[in-house]
Motif scaffolding. Structure first.
Motif, PDB file in Angstrom:
ATOM      1  N   LYS A  56      32.764 156.767  15.368  1.00  0.00           N
ATOM      2  CA  LYS A  56      31.306 156.783  15.519  1.00  0.00           C
ATOM      3  C   LYS A  56      30.943 156.172  16.863  1.00  0.00           C
ATOM      4  O   LYS A  56      31.566 155.196  17.296  1.00  0.00           O
ATOM      5  N   LYS A  57      29.915 156.768  17.485  1.00  0.00           N
ATOM      6  CA  LYS A  57      29.466 156.258  18.769  1.00  0.00           C
ATOM      7  C   LYS A  57      28.026 155.784  18.668  1.00  0.00           C
ATOM      8  O   LYS A  57      27.184 156.437  18.046  1.00  0.00           O
ATOM      9  N   LEU A  58      27.781 154.636  19.303  1.00  0.00           N
ATOM     10  CA  LEU A  58      26.444 154.065  19.346  1.00  0.00           C
ATOM     11  C   LEU A  58      26.215 153.669  20.792  1.00  0.00           C
ATOM     12  O   LEU A  58      26.583 152.578  21.222  1.00  0.00           O
ATOM     13  N   LYS A  59      25.630 154.595  21.563  1.00  0.00           N
ATOM     14  CA  LYS A  59      25.424 154.397  23.007  1.00  0.00           C
ATOM     15  C   LYS A  59      26.763 154.075  23.673  1.00  0.00           C
ATOM     16  O   LYS A  59      27.662 154.916  23.697  1.00  0.00           O
ATOM     17  N   ARG A  60      26.950 152.897  24.212  1.00  0.00           N
ATOM     18  CA  ARG A  60      28.194 152.551  24.910  1.00  0.00           C
ATOM     19  C   ARG A  60      29.264 151.994  23.969  1.00  0.00           C
ATOM     20  O   ARG A  60      30.355 151.621  24.423  1.00  0.00           O
ATOM     21  N   LEU A  61      28.976 151.931  22.687  1.00  0.00           N
ATOM     22  CA  LEU A  61      29.925 151.374  21.711  1.00  0.00           C
ATOM     23  C   LEU A  61      30.573 152.512  20.931  1.00  0.00           C
ATOM     24  O   LEU A  61      29.886 153.414  20.442  1.00  0.00           O
ATOM     25  N   THR A  62      31.905 152.464  20.820  1.00  0.00           N
ATOM     26  CA  THR A  62      32.652 153.452  20.044  1.00  0.00           C
ATOM     27  C   THR A  62      33.450 152.719  18.976  1.00  0.00           C
ATOM     28  O   THR A  62      34.199 151.792  19.283  1.00  0.00           O
ATOM     29  N   PHE A  63      33.274 153.136  17.734  1.00  0.00           N
ATOM     30  CA  PHE A  63      33.939 152.516  16.596  1.00  0.00           C
ATOM     31  C   PHE A  63      34.923 153.516  16.003  1.00  0.00           C
ATOM     32  O   PHE A  63      34.607 154.693  15.868  1.00  0.00           O
ATOM     33  N   GLN A  64      36.099 153.025  15.637  1.00  0.00           N
ATOM     34  CA  GLN A  64      37.087 153.894  15.018  1.00  0.00           C
ATOM     35  C   GLN A  64      37.663 153.227  13.777  1.00  0.00           C
ATOM     36  O   GLN A  64      37.949 152.027  13.769  1.00  0.00           O
ATOM     37  N   PHE A  65      37.827 153.995  12.721  1.00  0.00           N
ATOM     38  CA  PHE A  65      38.457 153.538  11.483  1.00  0.00           C
ATOM     39  C   PHE A  65      39.845 154.134  11.445  1.00  0.00           C
ATOM     40  O   PHE A  65      40.016 155.331  11.651  1.00  0.00           O
ATOM     41  N   GLY A  66      40.854 153.308  11.192  1.00  0.00           N
ATOM     42  CA  GLY A  66      42.221 153.800  11.179  1.00  0.00           C
ATOM     43  C   GLY A  66      42.455 154.837  10.094  1.00  0.00           C
ATOM     44  O   GLY A  66      41.769 154.845   9.064  1.00  0.00           O
ATOM     45  N   ASP A  67      43.448 155.705  10.318  1.00  0.00           N
ATOM     46  CA  ASP A  67      43.738 156.767   9.360  1.00  0.00           C
ATOM     47  C   ASP A  67      44.020 156.224   7.955  1.00  0.00           C
ATOM     48  O   ASP A  67      43.648 156.834   6.951  1.00  0.00           O
ATOM     49  N   ALA A  68      44.704 155.077   7.901  1.00  0.00           N
ATOM     50  CA  ALA A  68      45.069 154.486   6.607  1.00  0.00           C
ATOM     51  C   ALA A  68      43.989 153.552   6.066  1.00  0.00           C
ATOM     52  O   ALA A  68      44.168 152.934   5.014  1.00  0.00           O
ATOM     53  N   ARG A  69      42.874 153.457   6.773  1.00  0.00           N
ATOM     54  CA  ARG A  69      41.735 152.596   6.379  1.00  0.00           C
ATOM     55  C   ARG A  69      42.149 151.139   6.233  1.00  0.00           C
ATOM     56  O   ARG A  69      41.644 150.411   5.369  1.00  0.00           O
TER      57      ARG A  69
END
Lengths: 110, 113
Positions: A56-69
């Motif tokens: 997910k992207k929020l302006k200049r911030l990018t968040f990622q959830f690992g495949d295995a959560r």
């Protein structure tokens, strides 16, 4: 016991630099949230990720959830002094309560 | 829409005393969660109240107790204060329990001497 470890613990950078904060666990979480907390205030929710591999992207911030959560990352591009604060990840535990990470304190200098 | 408010903002107590912290939930929210945040750490879940009933508790001793009122405001009571109870106490309100987004208040900073 479900634990969330964040790294680095402290980060001090110049305006315009990029940075990544990591949130790791040996446990699986059904969802993971990222908060920012400023001095004298409570945490403010930035994003919730639910699906393994989700970005997910929020302006200049990018968040990622690992495949295995089990893990997540927060990447900030071209950091600004206004990004200064305590960044917290929080996972929804098996008993449905929120478990917070240890926190990453970010300082961005002009 | 009024946000989550907490009182007092700061408090100093001595070891062995009792303290009551208060939280007014955001309008329309029926759930309040309390957290303890020690200096330099992330918040730790104390307990949650949903429609005046306790709805889950973290690893805190029984001297930490709570209450939720019919208007969904809440109190956190701590008896026999210890030095390690010094922390920022946060409450968060939501509409419907754990699944919903929690909105945090500014916290009460408690210092135990």
């Amino acid at each position: 016991t479900q634990l969330l470890e964040q790294s680095p613990q402290f980060l001090s950078i110049q305006e315009g630099e990029n940075l990544t904060v990591y949130c790791n666990s040996s446990s699986v979480f059904s969802s993971l949230q990222w908060y920012r907390q400023e001095p004298g205030e409570g945490p403010v929710l930035l994003v919730t990720v639910v699906t393994g591999g989700e970005v997910k992207k929020l302006k200049r911030l990018t968040f990622q959830f690992g495949d295995a959560r089990k893990d997540s990352s927060l990447h900030i591009t071209a950091a600004q002094p206004g990004d200064t604060g305590l960044y917290l990840c929080a996972g929804e535990s098996i008993t449905d309560k929120l478990i917070f990470g240890t926190g990453t304190r970010l300082q961005v200098f002009p | 829409e009024t946000g989550v408010t907490q009182s007092p903002t700061h408090l100093i107590k001595t070891r062995g005393q009792q303290v009551t912290l208060r939280c007014s939930s955001q309008s329309g929210h029926n759930t309040v969660s309390w957290y303890q945040q020690a200096l330099g750490q992330g918040p730790q879940f104390i307990f949650q109240y949903y429609r005046e009933e306790e709805n889950g508790r973290g690893n805190f001793p029984p001297r930490f107790s709570g209450l939720q009122f019919p208007n969904y405001s809440s109190e956190l009571n701590v008896n026999a204060l210890e030095l390690d109870d010094s922390a920022l106490y946060l409450c968060a309100s939501s509409d419907g329990g754990y699944q919903e987004t929690q909105y945090f208040g500014p916290g009460t900073r408690l210092l135990v001497l």
